[in-house]
Motif scaffolding. Sequence first.
Motif, PDB file in Angstrom:
ATOM      1  N   UNK A  17      51.179  72.470 -94.468  1.00  0.00           N
ATOM      2  CA  UNK A  17      50.612  72.130 -95.720  1.00  0.00           C
ATOM      3  C   UNK A  17      49.019  72.320 -95.607  1.00  0.00           C
ATOM      4  N   UNK A  18      48.371  72.371 -96.667  1.00  0.00           N
ATOM      5  CA  UNK A  18      47.110  72.373 -96.707  1.00  0.00           C
ATOM      6  C   UNK A  18      46.560  70.929 -96.505  1.00  0.00           C
ATOM      7  N   UNK A  31      36.529  65.295-102.316  1.00  0.00           N
ATOM      8  CA  UNK A  31      37.483  66.077-101.538  1.00  0.00           C
ATOM      9  C   UNK A  31      36.847  67.116-100.853  1.00  0.00           C
ATOM     10  N   UNK A  32      37.593  67.581 -99.746  1.00  0.00           N
ATOM     11  CA  UNK A  32      37.007  68.673 -99.057  1.00  0.00           C
ATOM     12  C   UNK A  32      37.835  69.986 -99.702  1.00  0.00           C
ATOM     13  N   UNK A  33      37.724  71.136 -99.435  1.00  0.00           N
ATOM     14  CA  UNK A  33      38.500  72.416 -99.755  1.00  0.00           C
ATOM     15  C   UNK A  33      39.812  72.541 -99.034  1.00  0.00           C
ATOM     16  N   UNK A  34      39.929  71.926 -98.085  1.00  0.00           N
ATOM     17  CA  UNK A  34      41.161  72.006 -97.486  1.00  0.00           C
ATOM     18  C   UNK A  34      41.339  73.031 -96.252  1.00  0.00           C
ATOM     19  N   UNK A  35      42.179  72.780 -95.421  1.00  0.00           N
ATOM     20  CA  UNK A  35      42.432  73.716 -94.582  1.00  0.00           C
ATOM     21  C   UNK A  35      43.894  73.842 -94.101  1.00  0.00           C
ATOM     22  N   UNK A  36      44.186  74.994 -94.102  1.00  0.00           N
ATOM     23  CA  UNK A  36      45.746  75.488 -93.959  1.00  0.00           C
ATOM     24  C   UNK A  36      46.540  75.279 -92.626  1.00  0.00           C
ATOM     25  N   UNK A  37      47.443  74.328 -92.301  1.00  0.00           N
ATOM     26  CA  UNK A  37      48.053  74.497 -91.124  1.00  0.00           C
ATOM     27  C   UNK A  37      49.377  74.948 -91.310  1.00  0.00           C
ATOM     28  N   UNK A  74      36.405  70.788 -94.291  1.00  0.00           N
ATOM     29  CA  UNK A  74      37.442  70.628 -93.220  1.00  0.00           C
ATOM     30  C   UNK A  74      37.715  72.080 -92.782  1.00  0.00           C
ATOM     31  N   UNK A  75      37.984  71.713 -91.450  1.00  0.00           N
ATOM     32  CA  UNK A  75      38.346  73.259 -90.543  1.00  0.00           C
ATOM     33  C   UNK A  75      39.121  72.962 -89.454  1.00  0.00           C
ATOM     34  N   UNK A  76      39.717  73.804 -88.749  1.00  0.00           N
ATOM     35  CA  UNK A  76      40.526  73.629 -87.550  1.00  0.00           C
ATOM     36  C   UNK A  76      41.991  74.117 -87.828  1.00  0.00           C
ATOM     37  N   UNK A  77      42.379  74.133 -89.225  1.00  0.00           N
ATOM     38  CA  UNK A  77      43.797  74.756 -89.514  1.00  0.00           C
ATOM     39  C   UNK A  77      43.994  75.959 -88.664  1.00  0.00           C
ATOM     40  N   UNK A  78      45.288  76.338 -88.737  1.00  0.00           N
ATOM     41  CA  UNK A  78      45.683  77.877 -87.977  1.00  0.00           C
ATOM     42  C   UNK A  78      47.223  77.619 -88.020  1.00  0.00           C
ATOM     43  N   UNK A  79      47.945  78.831 -87.349  1.00  0.00           N
ATOM     44  CA  UNK A  79      48.940  78.948 -87.175  1.00  0.00           C
ATOM     45  C   UNK A  79      49.526  78.324 -85.549  1.00  0.00           C
ATOM     46  N   UNK A  80      50.504  77.615 -85.597  1.00  0.00           N
ATOM     47  CA  UNK A  80      50.866  77.071 -84.236  1.00  0.00           C
ATOM     48  C   UNK A  80      52.402  76.951 -84.348  1.00  0.00           C
TER      49      UNK A  80
END
Length: 124
Positions: free
Chosen positions: A91-92, A114-120, A5-11
């Motif tokens: 969340x992750x 499961x993927x490793x997760x991405x933090x949002x 998983x990818x694409x997380x971030x701060x918004x």
Amino acid sequence: VQLQASGGGLVQAGGSLRLSCTASGRIFSNYAMDWFRQAPGKEREFVAAISWAGGSTVYADSVKGRFTISRDNVKNTMYLQMNSLKPEDTAVYYCATGKRATIMSTQDSGMDYWGKGTLVTVSS
């Protein structure tokens, strides 16, 4: 089966993000896919699911109308478009899938990979 998983971030609240999940190790187009999330101090919860061909989708009530799940079976990739984000969406986020071809599930007990997760992180 490997999921990334990818694409997380701060918004900021009200903003948008698009998550991606790339799969390898088996025929991607044969299997339903899911997104789950886990907020700090809370249990992991279902977010959205999509059928093997993308024709059927299911959403948690908390994200319905704001999030859109989709997939590209040529690119072996699933997406989660997140609009009108709220601080409670912080969340992750994990992508997941099961061993049983074509079967959709909204339960984490139905997932085998499961993927490793991405933090949002959504700021107010």
